[in-house]
Design a protein around this motif. Structure first.
Motif, PDB file in Angstrom:
ATOM      1  N   PRO B 366      10.289   1.138   5.919  1.00 57.64           N
ATOM      2  CA  PRO B 366       9.400   0.151   5.291  1.00 57.64           C
ATOM      3  C   PRO B 366       8.072   0.010   6.032  1.00 57.64           C
ATOM      4  O   PRO B 366       7.026  -0.173   5.402  1.00 57.64           O
ATOM      5  CB  PRO B 366      10.216  -1.139   5.346  1.00 57.64           C
ATOM      6  N   ALA B 367       8.094   0.127   7.365  1.00 61.43           N
ATOM      7  CA  ALA B 367       6.844   0.004   8.127  1.00 61.43           C
ATOM      8  C   ALA B 367       5.880   1.141   7.778  1.00 61.43           C
ATOM      9  O   ALA B 367       4.666   0.946   7.700  1.00 61.43           O
ATOM     10  CB  ALA B 367       7.145   0.008   9.630  1.00 61.43           C
ATOM     11  N   ASP B 368       6.423   2.340   7.566  1.00 56.92           N
ATOM     12  CA  ASP B 368       5.575   3.470   7.146  1.00 56.92           C
ATOM     13  C   ASP B 368       4.890   3.146   5.822  1.00 56.92           C
ATOM     14  O   ASP B 368       3.732   3.495   5.598  1.00 56.92           O
ATOM     15  CB  ASP B 368       6.410   4.749   6.960  1.00 56.92           C
ATOM     16  N   VAL B 369       5.640   2.506   4.934  1.00 61.21           N
ATOM     17  CA  VAL B 369       5.089   2.175   3.617  1.00 61.21           C
ATOM     18  C   VAL B 369       3.964   1.156   3.756  1.00 61.21           C
ATOM     19  O   VAL B 369       2.918   1.270   3.112  1.00 61.21           O
ATOM     20  CB  VAL B 369       6.198   1.649   2.680  1.00 61.21           C
ATOM     21  N   GLU B 370       4.175   0.166   4.625  1.00 62.66           N
ATOM     22  CA  GLU B 370       3.134  -0.855   4.843  1.00 62.66           C
ATOM     23  C   GLU B 370       1.823  -0.200   5.274  1.00 62.66           C
ATOM     24  O   GLU B 370       0.746  -0.662   4.932  1.00 62.66           O
ATOM     25  CB  GLU B 370       3.570  -1.862   5.924  1.00 62.66           C
ATOM     26  N   ARG B 371       1.939   0.890   6.023  1.00 62.37           N
ATOM     27  CA  ARG B 371       0.735   1.550   6.534  1.00 62.37           C
ATOM     28  C   ARG B 371      -0.072   2.250   5.433  1.00 62.37           C
ATOM     29  O   ARG B 371      -1.221   2.610   5.649  1.00 62.37           O
ATOM     30  CB  ARG B 371       1.099   2.554   7.639  1.00 62.37           C
ATOM     31  N   LEU B 372       0.531   2.425   4.256  1.00 58.58           N
ATOM     32  CA  LEU B 372      -0.208   3.026   3.138  1.00 58.58           C
ATOM     33  C   LEU B 372      -1.413   2.188   2.738  1.00 58.58           C
ATOM     34  O   LEU B 372      -2.366   2.675   2.151  1.00 58.58           O
ATOM     35  CB  LEU B 372       0.698   3.149   1.903  1.00 58.58           C
ATOM     36  N   ALA B 373      -1.334   0.894   3.063  1.00 60.38           N
ATOM     37  CA  ALA B 373      -2.390  -0.016   2.606  1.00 60.38           C
ATOM     38  C   ALA B 373      -3.723   0.276   3.268  1.00 60.38           C
ATOM     39  O   ALA B 373      -4.778   0.027   2.698  1.00 60.38           O
ATOM     40  CB  ALA B 373      -1.975  -1.456   2.867  1.00 60.38           C
ATOM     41  N   SER B 374      -3.685   0.808   4.496  1.00 60.26           N
ATOM     42  CA  SER B 374      -4.949   0.966   5.219  1.00 60.26           C
ATOM     43  C   SER B 374      -5.708   2.214   4.796  1.00 60.26           C
ATOM     44  O   SER B 374      -5.227   3.029   4.070  1.00 60.26           O
ATOM     45  CB  SER B 374      -4.683   1.024   6.711  1.00 60.26           C
TER      46      SER B 374
END
Lengths: 109, 374
Positions: B366-374
């Motif tokens: 999930p943390a990898d996915v959150e990084r998609l935002a940047s």
């Protein structure tokens, strides 16, 4: 790269040989992102780079005849007029007159 | 005496998979003869707009055509419409048409698509389904004079049809048998969001209720959208391996040499993805395999839906999952198998769908996915 305004238009920074016939590519000119293309017949055209449906990058799509296809959902625009040729977009994009001067690809913004 | 034709590549099915296969063959400079045979009466077209733009407005066929009419002549792709194939002999590489004529081919693509499942409850015979251009026109005609509509099935088609009918001013109720929209396969988080969106459009959504009869339904228009069945009869009769679709590998090669399958009818590496993207990519992959060219790296499945002004993209593959996790302010839902994300639902392009598609193939956290935002 500095964008140079020449009397009749803007230099795109592209040379005529930089674009393969039958393809489009992205180019930034005067702060504007354009989808610039060269048809198999050797005609140049440019339209705004952003699909009016969902923001797909048109310059990353495919060119077939005069139709630029958005890589997102397959919407198509006319490279020379910006008219919608295939859904899902319904609003056109802006089109810009494009030509080669000497060896430089030039657009009218 | 029946006519016998001979072609290098025969594309059976007048949909996107066939056209995309032909287009890819020509873009790769394939010079042989190509024939598309389809059993509809019109030029091959894109189906996604049928439940959306085409239902909502008066859009001509030319705006949804897979390729313009002039393309076929320009690219030397022959097209037979209204031309069902009666049988296929993979060993002889021969197709027999409904009119008795035969077509010999070197390679063949089976892209016969799917057809809507029909409910067997009383009154179901009065309900419309949506698969073809003609179906969409029939629904639009009925909606023009109707005030109330009932949609049975809260899947992709049901949700989209409901939203389009509501946009036309029709009062719509959607019935979904599962406790969540999309048969529950996208979980409850996304369903709750979508129910809210549909409610705001004035649509009533009834979840977890079986509809036992359509006889007493007070509606001017009933539409059922309860899934599709792959049209495998031709492949089955030809002796090809069939298992909920024509079994194919990444190159869309079936169990018979020279015969390929793509689109809704194909089960590729154990997955049958009923979507426009899968049909396009399948047609392209089949073309490359026919030419003996290297296939692109397989990518995670990608489907999208559009309703009530919202765009929903789903990338990855998690037919079942252990947990669903709203991320990025609820605009992305991650579906976890164990602790890894195997599927993502993205609302209104909150993150790059292409990047998400690449990321999800590697079973991210999930943390990898959150990084998609940047």
């Amino acid at each position: 790269m500095a964008v140079e305004r020449i009397p009749s238009g803007f230099l795109t920074g592209l040379r005529a040989g930089d674009v393969t016939p039958g393809t489009v590519q992205v180019v930034e000119v005067d702060g504007r992102s354009l989808c610039i293309g060269l048809t198999e017949d050797g005609e140049w055209g440019a339209i705004d780079n952003v699909c009016t449906h969902d923001g797909g990058v048109l310059g990353e799509g495919e060119l077939d005849d005069n139709a630029v296809e958005c890589p997102r959902h397959g919407g198509r625009f006319d490279l020379f007029t910006g008219r919608v040729l295939a859904l899902p977009p319904v609003r056109p994009v802006r089109a810009y007159e494009t030509r080669v001067e000497g060896d430089d690809v030039v657009v009218e913004l | 005496m029946p006519v016998e034709h001979r072609v290098d590549v025969l594309l059976i099915g007048g949909g996107v998979a066939s056209v995309r296969c032909a287009r890819t063959l020509r873009r790769r400079k394939f010079a042989g003869s190509i024939l598309i045979v389809g059993d509809e009466a019109v030029l091959p077209y894109n189906r996604p707009p049928l439940s959306k733009e085409l239902l909502r407005g008066d859009v001509g066929l030319e705006l949804i055509a897979a390729e313009p009419a002039s393309w076929y002549e320009r690219q030397r792709v022959d097209l037979l419409t209204d031309a069902p194939v009666a049988s296929l002999d993979p060993d002889a590489r021969l197709a027999t048409m409904g009119d008795g004529s035969t077509i010999r081919f070197s390679q063949c693509l089976l892209a016969t698509g799917a057809e809507p499942r029909r409910l067997t409850i009383p009154g179901a015979e009065h309900a419309l389904t949506l698969r073809t251009f003609a179906d969409a026109e029939a629904i639009r005609r009925a909606a023009a004079s109707g005030r109330r509509a009932v949609v049975v099935g809260g899947g992709f088609i049901g949700v989209e049809v409901a939203a389009s009918l509501a946009a036309l001013g029709v009062e719509v109720t959607v019935h979904e048998l599962a406790p969540a929209l999309w048969g529950g396969v996208l979980g409850t988080t996304l369903s709750a969001w979508a129910v809210g969106v549909l409610n705001e459009s004035g649509i009533t959504v009834r979840l977890g209720e079986a509809v036992s009869s359509l006889d007493d339904v007070r509606a001017d228009l009933m539409v059922t959208g309860v899934g599709v069945t792959p049209r495998v009869a031709l492949a089955e009769a030809a002796g090809l391996a069939v298992d909920d679709g024509v079994v194919a590998d990444a190159g869309r090669r079936t169990s018979a040499p020279g015969i390929f399958a793509a689109g809704d009818v194909a089960r590729v590496d154990g997955r049958r993805v009923e979507h426009w993207h899968a049909a396009r990519e399948g047609g392209e992959a089949a073309a490359l395999a026919m030419l003996g060219e290297l296939l692109p790296e397989p990518r995670a499945p990608w489907v999208y839906s559009e309703f009530a002004g919202h765009l929903l993209d789903v990338v990855g593959w998690a037919p079942t999952f252990d947990d669903e996790l709203p991320l990025l302010g609820g605009h992305v839902v991650a579906y976890l198998v164990g602790r890894r994300v195997e599927q993502l639902a993205i609302i209104d392009s909150a993150v790059s769908v292409d990047a998400a598609r690449t990321l999800v193939a590697g079973s991210p956290s999930p943390a990898d996915v959150e990084r998609l935002a940047s």
